[in-house]
Design a protein around this motif. Structure first.
Motif, PDB file in Angstrom:
ATOM      1  N   GLN A 176      96.413  -9.409 -84.771  1.00  0.00           N
ATOM      2  CA  GLN A 176      97.869  -9.260 -84.855  1.00  0.00           C
ATOM      3  C   GLN A 176      98.571 -10.153 -83.840  1.00  0.00           C
ATOM      4  N   MET A 177      97.941 -10.372 -82.695  1.00  0.00           N
ATOM      5  CA  MET A 177      98.514 -11.298 -81.713  1.00  0.00           C
ATOM      6  C   MET A 177      98.631 -12.699 -82.306  1.00  0.00           C
ATOM      7  N   LYS A 178      97.591 -13.133 -82.988  1.00  0.00           N
ATOM      8  CA  LYS A 178      97.615 -14.461 -83.617  1.00  0.00           C
ATOM      9  C   LYS A 178      98.742 -14.553 -84.642  1.00  0.00           C
ATOM     10  N   ALA A 179      98.872 -13.519 -85.475  1.00  0.00           N
ATOM     11  CA  ALA A 179      99.933 -13.502 -86.491  1.00  0.00           C
ATOM     12  C   ALA A 179     101.310 -13.477 -85.835  1.00  0.00           C
ATOM     13  N   PHE A 180     101.461 -12.698 -84.766  1.00  0.00           N
ATOM     14  CA  PHE A 180     102.722 -12.621 -84.031  1.00  0.00           C
ATOM     15  C   PHE A 180     103.096 -14.001 -83.472  1.00  0.00           C
ATOM     16  N   ALA A 181     102.123 -14.660 -82.845  1.00  0.00           N
ATOM     17  CA  ALA A 181     102.374 -15.982 -82.250  1.00  0.00           C
ATOM     18  C   ALA A 181     102.749 -17.007 -83.314  1.00  0.00           C
ATOM     19  N   GLU A 182     102.082 -16.949 -84.441  1.00  0.00           N
ATOM     20  CA  GLU A 182     102.389 -17.881 -85.522  1.00  0.00           C
ATOM     21  C   GLU A 182     103.774 -17.606 -86.104  1.00  0.00           C
ATOM     22  N   ARG A 183     104.064 -16.338 -86.351  1.00  0.00           N
ATOM     23  CA  ARG A 183     105.363 -15.955 -86.924  1.00  0.00           C
ATOM     24  C   ARG A 183     106.509 -16.387 -86.011  1.00  0.00           C
ATOM     25  N   HIS A 184     106.316 -16.253 -84.709  1.00  0.00           N
ATOM     26  CA  HIS A 184     107.379 -16.592 -83.754  1.00  0.00           C
ATOM     27  C   HIS A 184     107.251 -18.009 -83.195  1.00  0.00           C
ATOM     28  N   GLN A 185     106.235 -18.735 -83.597  1.00  0.00           N
ATOM     29  CA  GLN A 185     106.001 -20.099 -83.130  1.00  0.00           C
ATOM     30  C   GLN A 185     106.086 -20.175 -81.600  1.00  0.00           C
ATOM     31  N   LEU A 186     105.252 -19.368 -80.946  1.00  0.00           N
ATOM     32  CA  LEU A 186     105.259 -19.320 -79.485  1.00  0.00           C
ATOM     33  C   LEU A 186     104.963 -20.688 -78.892  1.00  0.00           C
ATOM     34  N   ASN A 187     105.659 -21.014 -77.839  1.00  0.00           N
ATOM     35  CA  ASN A 187     105.460 -22.284 -77.143  1.00  0.00           C
ATOM     36  C   ASN A 187     104.829 -22.067 -75.772  1.00  0.00           C
ATOM     37  N   PHE A 188     104.130 -20.954 -75.625  1.00  0.00           N
ATOM     38  CA  PHE A 188     103.430 -20.619 -74.383  1.00  0.00           C
ATOM     39  C   PHE A 188     102.156 -19.864 -74.740  1.00  0.00           C
ATOM     40  N   PRO A 189     101.175 -19.838 -73.822  1.00  0.00           N
ATOM     41  CA  PRO A 189      99.918 -19.132 -74.089  1.00  0.00           C
ATOM     42  C   PRO A 189     100.139 -17.628 -74.270  1.00  0.00           C
ATOM     43  N   TYR A 190      99.319 -17.022 -75.115  1.00  0.00           N
ATOM     44  CA  TYR A 190      99.367 -15.592 -75.370  1.00  0.00           C
ATOM     45  C   TYR A 190      97.948 -15.072 -75.172  1.00  0.00           C
ATOM     46  N   ILE A 191      97.750 -14.220 -74.164  1.00  0.00           N
ATOM     47  CA  ILE A 191      96.405 -13.788 -73.784  1.00  0.00           C
ATOM     48  C   ILE A 191      96.232 -12.289 -73.987  1.00  0.00           C
ATOM     49  N   TRP A 192      94.982 -11.864 -74.139  1.00  0.00           N
ATOM     50  CA  TRP A 192      94.625 -10.502 -74.524  1.00  0.00           C
ATOM     51  C   TRP A 192      93.894  -9.807 -73.384  1.00  0.00           C
ATOM     52  N   ASP A 193      94.464  -8.711 -72.924  1.00  0.00           N
ATOM     53  CA  ASP A 193      93.882  -7.883 -71.869  1.00  0.00           C
ATOM     54  C   ASP A 193      93.319  -6.619 -72.519  1.00  0.00           C
ATOM     55  N   SER A 194      92.218  -6.755 -73.222  1.00  0.00           N
ATOM     56  CA  SER A 194      91.675  -5.641 -74.011  1.00  0.00           C
ATOM     57  C   SER A 194      91.240  -4.467 -73.140  1.00  0.00           C
ATOM     58  N   ALA A 195      90.783  -4.720 -71.931  1.00  0.00           N
ATOM     59  CA  ALA A 195      90.368  -3.635 -71.034  1.00  0.00           C
ATOM     60  C   ALA A 195      91.557  -3.010 -70.309  1.00  0.00           C
ATOM     61  N   GLN A 196      92.691  -3.640 -70.362  1.00  0.00           N
ATOM     62  CA  GLN A 196      93.945  -3.194 -69.750  1.00  0.00           C
ATOM     63  C   GLN A 196      93.919  -3.219 -68.216  1.00  0.00           C
ATOM     64  N   ASP A 197      92.881  -3.793 -67.625  1.00  0.00           N
ATOM     65  CA  ASP A 197      92.763  -3.826 -66.164  1.00  0.00           C
ATOM     66  C   ASP A 197      93.833  -4.700 -65.520  1.00  0.00           C
ATOM     67  N   VAL A 198      94.076  -5.851 -66.102  1.00  0.00           N
ATOM     68  CA  VAL A 198      95.057  -6.776 -65.524  1.00  0.00           C
ATOM     69  C   VAL A 198      96.462  -6.187 -65.648  1.00  0.00           C
ATOM     70  N   SER A 199      96.773  -5.627 -66.805  1.00  0.00           N
ATOM     71  CA  SER A 199      98.093  -5.016 -67.003  1.00  0.00           C
ATOM     72  C   SER A 199      98.320  -3.881 -66.003  1.00  0.00           C
ATOM     73  N   ARG A 200      97.301  -3.063 -65.800  1.00  0.00           N
ATOM     74  CA  ARG A 200      97.407  -1.976 -64.812  1.00  0.00           C
ATOM     75  C   ARG A 200      97.585  -2.539 -63.406  1.00  0.00           C
ATOM     76  N   SER A 201      96.837  -3.589 -63.083  1.00  0.00           N
ATOM     77  CA  SER A 201      96.922  -4.180 -61.740  1.00  0.00           C
ATOM     78  C   SER A 201      98.301  -4.766 -61.461  1.00  0.00           C
ATOM     79  N   PHE A 202      98.896  -5.387 -62.467  1.00  0.00           N
ATOM     80  CA  PHE A 202     100.243  -5.918 -62.292  1.00  0.00           C
ATOM     81  C   PHE A 202     101.258  -4.785 -62.124  1.00  0.00           C
TER      82      PHE A 202
END
Length: 185
Positions: free
Chosen positions: A91-117
């Motif tokens: 879904q991230m890939k589809a979201f990026a394509e639909r919105h034509q993102l001009n920046f990297p989109y990364i996946w924090d599947s373990a949620q550790d980085v999101s929690r740390s931030f």
């Protein structure tokens, strides 16, 4: 009721380093971005968030406006993928394509980085200088429902302040948007 531990990386402290996969099939390291850019903005995103939908064009505009000055924005998706209709890598890939993102989109599947931030809501911006210090944290602006409205453009102002060696005021704003979905197991 499950209690989810979310750390908080306060303004003035070092941002948590990460090594996470992107939708571009590359592994993204914060430390490598810091070597190549004067400023890095990590923004918590979710494919299912109405606030992200309201802000995505503004984020792309910020990326375009400051990219030639040594700035990059990175979208960080750390929302749960337990529900098949929720956030996941495809879904991230589809979201990026639909919105034509001009920046990297990364996946924090373990949620550790999101929690740390200290992500609580999406979208939340974390502006990081080249030394790895969080210099601004919070809202992109104070007018989510109306991109063209007059108001305070917190993230843009923080970027400009850092370019001009000025103090960022405010350096932190309350997180608004959709609550991040945390895994319960």
């Amino acid at each position: 009721m499950n209690i989810i531990e979310v750390n908080d990386t306060p303004v003035g402290s070092y941002a948590p380093d990460f090594e996470l996969p992107g939708i571009d099939k590359k592994v993204h390291h914060l430390s490598q971005y810091l070597e190549n850019f004067r400023l890095v903005c990590v923004v918590s995103l979710s494919n299912q968030c109405d606030y992200v939908e309201m802000y995505i064009d503004r984020l792309k505009k910020i990326q375009t406006e400051f990219a030639d000055s040594g700035f990059t924005l990175i979208g960080l998706n750390g929302c749960s993928s337990e529900d098949p209709d929720s956030d996941n890598f495809e879904q991230m890939k589809a979201f990026a394509e639909r919105h034509q993102l001009n920046f990297p989109y990364i996946w924090d599947s373990a949620q550790d980085v999101s929690r740390s931030f200290g992500v609580i809501r999406t979208p939340t911006a974390f502006l990081i200088d080249s030394r790895g210090i969080v210099r601004y944290k919070g809202q992109i602006d104070d007018h989510p429902q109306a991109a063209s409205a007059q108001g305070v453009d917190y993230l843009r102002n923080a970027i400009v302040c850092l370019w001009q060696n000025q103090q960022i005021q405010p350096a932190q704003t309350e997180q608004i948007g959709t609550l991040c979905k945390w895994r319960t197991t």
